[in-house]
Design an enzyme around this catalytic site. Structure first.
Site, mmCIF file in Angstrom:
data_model
loop_
_atom_site.group_PDB
_atom_site.id
_atom_site.type_symbol
_atom_site.label_atom_id
_atom_site.label_comp_id
_atom_site.label_asym_id
_atom_site.label_seq_id
_atom_site.Cartn_x
_atom_site.Cartn_y
_atom_site.Cartn_z
ATOM 1 N N TYR A 112 0.880 -1.276 0.096
ATOM 2 C CA TYR A 112 -0.101 -0.042 -0.037
ATOM 3 C C TYR A 112 0.744 1.210 0.072
ATOM 4 C CZ TYR A 112 -3.694 -3.210 1.477
ATOM 5 O OH TYR A 112 -4.808 -4.143 1.461
ATOM 6 N N ARG A 114 -0.505 4.438 1.021
ATOM 7 C CA ARG A 114 -1.752 5.374 1.175
ATOM 8 C C ARG A 114 -1.784 6.424 2.567
ATOM 9 N NH1 ARG A 114 -5.586 0.417 3.590
ATOM 10 N NH2 ARG A 114 -7.092 2.105 3.086
ATOM 11 N N ASN A 174 -13.243 -5.899 9.124
ATOM 12 C CA ASN A 174 -12.299 -5.914 7.991
ATOM 13 C C ASN A 174 -10.969 -5.456 8.741
ATOM 14 O OD1 ASN A 174 -12.539 -6.255 5.004
ATOM 15 N ND2 ASN A 174 -14.391 -5.218 5.381
ATOM 16 N N ARG A 176 -7.661 -4.493 9.985
ATOM 17 C CA ARG A 176 -6.174 -4.296 9.142
ATOM 18 C C ARG A 176 -5.328 -3.717 10.387
ATOM 19 N NH1 ARG A 176 -9.053 -5.675 5.567
ATOM 20 N NH2 ARG A 176 -9.307 -4.975 3.728
ATOM 21 N N LYS A 234 -18.734 -15.007 9.275
ATOM 22 C CA LYS A 234 -18.057 -15.915 7.974
ATOM 23 C C LYS A 234 -17.024 -16.860 8.502
ATOM 24 C CE LYS A 234 -17.014 -11.744 7.184
ATOM 25 N NZ LYS A 234 -16.490 -10.376 6.672
ATOM 26 N N GLY A 267 -11.846 -10.148 -1.513
ATOM 27 C CA GLY A 267 -12.916 -9.710 -1.785
ATOM 28 C C GLY A 267 -14.032 -10.752 -1.649
ATOM 29 N N ASP A 270 -16.122 -9.305 1.137
ATOM 30 C CA ASP A 270 -17.004 -8.210 0.734
ATOM 31 C C ASP A 270 -18.312 -8.786 0.118
ATOM 32 O OD1 ASP A 270 -15.079 -6.709 1.984
ATOM 33 O OD2 ASP A 270 -13.938 -6.598 0.027
#
Length: 324
Positions: A112, A114, A174, A176, A234, A267, A270
Site C-alpha cells: 500500500y 496510502r 475488516n 487491518r 463468516k 474480496g 465483501d
C-alpha cells in the site's frame, strides 16, 4: 458526473477507494514490469456489489486532484454509484496499492501507498450535506476508523446520524492491524462501533480477536449483549453462522457453496456482505440472507480481482433459482 438533482441515495458507504495495480504475471512485485489498473477498497467492493443488484448506492470519500482520483470517480460512476459526496482534495494524493499475481488460490502479497492520502483526511464535515432522512441503510467497516482520528470521528458521526434517522446499519470489522497503533486500540474502537450497529459481520478469526471468545455462539453473544440485532459470522469454505432476532430468536449455520477452483480470495468477505445486506434489504429471511452471502462469496473467489465476480441482479436471480 452524478446528477445531484436525482433523489438522494438509499444506501450509503464510505471509506477509501484506491487505484490498484495488479501484476500481469506471477512473481515478486520487484520483478514485475506490467500491471493492470483497477479499483481497490473493501468499502467500494460492497458499494459496487449492491449497485449491481439495482440499489441506489452513494459513495462518500475523498480523492486527490490527480489522474488516479479522476479514474476512481469515473470507474465508480460507471458502476452506477452516486458520487455526489466524493470530494476532490487538492492538498493530498489518491491512495495507491500494488497486488501480486498469486497462483493456486494463495492470498496475494499487497503493498500500500496510502499514508497521508486524501481519504485519510476524511472528517465529519464531509458528511455535512448528506440527507440522512432519505437513507435506508448505512454500511460501515473497520477500515476508515484505522486511517486517522478524523476518519474515526466521521465513522462515529455517520453511525449516530444514520441511526437517529431510522436507517439500518451493518458493520464489517475488516481488520487491518498494520494501520493501528496497537491491538488493544483496534479492538476497543471497533467493538464500540460494532455495538452501535444492527448487523455485525465478522470473520471467525476476527471475532475471536475482537471479543476474546472462541466459538461462533460466544462471539455472537458478545455483540448481541451489547445491542446488535444480528451477528453473522463468516466461516470461510464451511459457510456462515447466524445468531440474532431478525426473524425471531434463532441461531444456525448455513453450509458454504463448493468451489472447484479458488482463483483469488481477495474480496470474498465483501461479496458475502453484499449477499447478506442485499437479501435483508430485499426482505428475505436470515437463512436466505446467509445462503445468498455464501453464494456471492463463492462467486468472488472464482475470478481474479477484488470485485469482478460480483453479479448483476439478473444473474443472481438465475443462480438463486438453480439448486446449488
Amino acid at each position: 458526473m452524478t446528477d445531484t438533482s436525482t433523489p438522494s441515495p438509499e444506501i450509503l458507504a464510505f471509506g477509501e477507494a484506491m487505484t490498484m495495480f495488479v501484476a500481469e504475471e506471477p512473481g515478486e512485485l520487484a520483478a514485475v514490469e506490467h500491471f493492470q489498473r483497477r479499483i481497490a477498497g473493501a468499502d467500494t467492493n460492497v458499494a459496487i456489489g449492491l449497485a449491481r443488484l439495482g440499489f441506489h448506492v452513494g459513495w462518500l470519500s475523498r480523492v486527490g486532484d490527480d489522474g488516479f482520483g479522476t479514474y476512481i470517480r469515473r470507474a465508480l460512476e460507471a458502476e452506477g454509484l452516486d458520487c455526489r459526496h466524493l470530494r476532490v482534495d487538492p492538498d493530498h494524493p489518491t491512495g495507491l496499492v500494488f497486488k501480486e499475481y498469486a497462483l493456486d488460490g494463495v492470498d496475494p502479497h499487497v503493498e500500500y501507498f496510502r499514508r497521508g492520502s486524501a481519504a485519510s483526511h476524511l472528517a465529519p464535515v464531509d458528511a455535512a450535506d448528506v440527507d440522512f432522512s432519505a437513507l435506508r441503510h448505512l454500511h460501515a467497516t473497520g477500515i476508515p476508523p484505522a486511517l486517522s482520528p478524523s476518519c474515526r470521528e466521521l465513522a462515529e458521526s455517520m453511525l449516530e446520524r444514520a441511526r437517529q434517522a431510522g436507517a439500518s446499519l451493518s458493520f464489517d470489522p475488516n481488520l487491518r492491524p498494520s494501520l493501528w497503533k496497537n491491538e488493544a486500540e483496534m479492538r476497543d474502537t471497533l467493538n464500540a462501533l460494532a455495538t452501535r450497529t444492527d448487523w455485525v459481520l465478522p470473520g471467525l478469526a476476527e471475532g475471536r480477536l475482537l471479543t476474546g471468545r472462541d466459538t461462533p455462539e460466544a462471539i455472537a453473544d458478545f455483540y448481541l449483549e451489547r445491542g446488535a440485532k444480528a451477528v453473522i459470522i463468516k466461516l470461510g469454505p464451511e459457510g456462515s453462522y447466524y445468531r440474532g432476532s431478525l426473524g425471531g430468536d434463532e441461531s444456525f449455520t448455513v453450509p458454504g457453496v463448493p468451489v472447484a477452483e479458488v482463483v483469488d480470495t481477495v474480496g470474498a468477505g465483501d461479496g458475502f456482505a453484499v449477499g447478506v445486506i442485499s437479501a435483508l434489504l430485499d426482505g428475505r429471511s436470515p437463512r436466505e440472507a446467509l445462503r445468498r452471502g455464501n453464494l456471492i462469496g463463492a462467486l468472488a473467489v472464482r475470478v481474479r480481482g477484488d470485485m469482478e465476480g460480483l453479479p448483476e441482479r439478473v444473474r443472481l436471480n438465475a443462480l438463486e433459482s438453480t439448486p446449488q
